[in-house]
Design an enzyme around this catalytic site. Structure first.
Site, mmCIF file in Angstrom:
data_model
loop_
_atom_site.group_PDB
_atom_site.id
_atom_site.type_symbol
_atom_site.label_atom_id
_atom_site.label_comp_id
_atom_site.label_asym_id
_atom_site.label_seq_id
_atom_site.Cartn_x
_atom_site.Cartn_y
_atom_site.Cartn_z
ATOM 1 N N ARG A 196 -3.405 4.255 12.161
ATOM 2 C CA ARG A 196 -4.646 4.757 11.285
ATOM 3 C C ARG A 196 -5.332 6.071 11.187
ATOM 4 N NH1 ARG A 196 -7.394 1.270 6.511
ATOM 5 N NH2 ARG A 196 -5.276 0.865 5.696
ATOM 6 N N HIS A 204 1.175 5.722 3.205
ATOM 7 C CA HIS A 204 0.604 3.621 3.600
ATOM 8 C C HIS A 204 1.951 3.005 3.542
ATOM 9 C CE1 HIS A 204 -1.842 0.600 3.752
ATOM 10 N NE2 HIS A 204 -2.738 0.728 3.453
ATOM 11 N N GLN A 259 1.762 -1.174 2.963
ATOM 12 C CA GLN A 259 0.733 -1.499 1.812
ATOM 13 C C GLN A 259 2.263 -1.696 0.655
ATOM 14 O OE1 GLN A 259 -2.584 -2.197 1.012
ATOM 15 N NE2 GLN A 259 -0.922 -3.295 0.012
ATOM 16 N N ASP A 300 -5.482 2.556 -7.156
ATOM 17 C CA ASP A 300 -6.139 2.883 -5.858
ATOM 18 C C ASP A 300 -7.149 3.005 -6.194
ATOM 19 O OD1 ASP A 300 -7.112 2.185 -3.306
ATOM 20 O OD2 ASP A 300 -4.982 4.039 -2.662
ATOM 21 N N CYS A 323 -4.035 -2.178 -3.991
ATOM 22 C CA CYS A 323 -3.673 -2.381 -2.606
ATOM 23 C C CYS A 323 -5.610 -2.640 -2.013
ATOM 24 C CB CYS A 323 -3.521 -1.127 -1.824
ATOM 25 S SG CYS A 323 -4.769 0.158 -1.873
ATOM 26 N N ARG A 329 0.324 -8.683 3.508
ATOM 27 C CA ARG A 329 0.480 -7.646 4.606
ATOM 28 C C ARG A 329 1.094 -8.617 5.421
ATOM 29 N NH1 ARG A 329 -2.592 -2.964 4.009
ATOM 30 N NH2 ARG A 329 -1.569 -2.679 5.512
HETATM 31 N N1 CP Z 1 -5.189 -1.838 1.984
HETATM 32 C C1 CP Z 1 -5.580 -1.565 2.860
HETATM 33 O O1 CP Z 1 -5.049 -0.763 3.908
HETATM 34 O O2 CP Z 1 -7.336 -1.544 3.120
HETATM 35 P P1 CP Z 1 -8.018 -2.082 4.205
HETATM 36 O O3 CP Z 1 -7.998 -0.451 4.364
HETATM 37 O O4 CP Z 1 -9.167 -2.910 4.555
HETATM 38 O O5 CP Z 1 -7.069 -1.602 5.437
HETATM 39 N N1 NVA Z 2 -6.438 5.529 -0.638
HETATM 40 C C1 NVA Z 2 -7.436 4.685 -0.245
HETATM 41 C C2 NVA Z 2 -6.355 3.002 0.617
HETATM 42 C C3 NVA Z 2 -7.179 2.267 1.242
HETATM 43 C C4 NVA Z 2 -6.392 1.353 1.504
HETATM 44 C C5 NVA Z 2 -7.600 5.632 0.977
HETATM 45 O O1 NVA Z 2 -7.145 6.414 1.431
HETATM 46 O O2 NVA Z 2 -9.458 5.106 1.468
#
Ligand code: CP
Ligand code: NVA
Length: 304
Positions: free
Chosen positions: A108, A135, A138, A223, A262, A290
């Site tokens: 990440r 992502h 997701q 989101d 998400c 997930r």
């Molecule tokens: N939806 C998602 O990726 O959640 P987290 O940021 O908690 O991993």
């Molecule tokens: N768009 C959000 C998704 C989190 C899972 C972010 O990048 O913070």
């Protein structure tokens, strides 16, 4: 060839469909089992998954850890700030070292290009666990959730309401691969990246009107308005003022329409309590999926 899972548009439609089918099958096969028991085929037996986090995470962290255990393997988790990476060790050197120690790496990252750089050097599969750009994991969980409740994704219409962000980009990548249509409604100043929009081709329609986007939609998705790393909090809150998903907006969609997010969610901003906590919301199934979707991704990676 090493099978990286970096972005949905990089995979063949047939591979993506097989991954989603495997996610459904793995979920069905372990109904009622304790979370720590390995699947009968254990395709990750003896494999070690490393996870590197440059940003916060709840779902991605726990679901990947549960996923690799259910595949019969184990995990090593680190935040980038605990690693030499956080002190400036090159991404490529980190990739070379971890390739000698683990069987796959999930990352990440703040900067999407860092995941690409890692994957260019890594001799083990690399999985994108969210970047500023996309992502993909997701979206597989989201499509699994939709199919569980509404049947095959091909031919469906999904409405994305709000920020043209990383999650939106991965939805756009997925639309032509899985044969669904995506209506994206966002304010002009927060539209998706045009390179990602182009990957959606005819399968994506862009508008600034949420009501137009949800018309006849089978699924409504939103989101957060302020993603990790975004700085312009106040400007965003005002730009997105008319992009909240409430019951009135849901009522303009198909009568059977379902709601996805998400998570983490901001009730009263991008979604009303009555929607996310109401009967049309599938967000908890979506979060659970997930695990199942990522097991299928990892099994595909290990199969390379
Ligand atoms: N939806 C998602 O990726 O959640 P987290 O940021 O908690 O991993
Ligand atoms: N768009 C959000 C998704 C989190 C899972 C972010 O990048 O913070």
């Amino acid at each position: 060839m090493v099978r990286h899972f970096l972005d949905i548009h990089r995979l063949d439609a047939a591979d993506l469909r097989a991954i989603l089918d495997d996610a459904h099958a793995r979920k069905a096969a372990r109904k009622g089992w304790p979370q720590g028991r390995a699947d009968a085929d254990a395709p990750g037996k003896d494999r070690v998954l490393a996870m590197i986090f440059e940003k916060n995470s709840t779902r991605t962290r726990f679901s990947f850890d549960a996923a690799i255990r259910q595949l019969g393997g184990s995990s090593i988790i680190a935040t980038a700030s605990d690693m030499q990476l956080g002190r400036g060790e090159p991404v490529e050197d980190t990739a070379r070292v971890l390739s000698r120690m683990v069987d796959a790496v999930m990352i990440r990252a703040n900067d999407h290009e860092d995941v690409e750089r890692f994957a260019r050097v890594s001799t083990v599969p690399v999985v994108n666990g969210l970047t500023d750009r996309s992502h993909p994991c997701q979206i597989l969980a989201d499509l699994q959730t939709i199919e569980e409740h509404r049947g095959p994704i091909a031919g469906k219409t999904i409405a994305w309401i709000g920020d043209g962000n990383n999650v939106c980009h991965s939805f756009m990548h997925a639309a032509p691969k899985f044969g669904f249509h995506l209506n994206v409604a966002c304010p002009a100043e927060y539209h998706p990246d045009l390179r990602d929009l182009a990957k959606g081709g005819d399968a994506v329609t862009l508008t600034s009107d949420p009501r137009e986007a949800v018309k006849g939609a089978d699924v409504v998705v939103t989101d957060t308005w302020v993603s990790m790393g975004d700085q312009d909090y106040e400007a965003r809150l005002s730009a997105f003022e008319h992009y909240g998903v409430d019951e009135a907006l849901m009522d303009l969609a198909d009568p059977e329409a379902v709601f996805l997010h998400c998570l983490p969610a901001h009730r009263g901003e991008e979604v009303a309590d009555a929607v996310i906590d109401g009967p049309r919301s599938l967000v908890w199934d979506e979060a659970e999926n997930r695990i199942h979707a990522q097991k299928a991704v990892l099994a595909w990676c290990f199969g390379g």
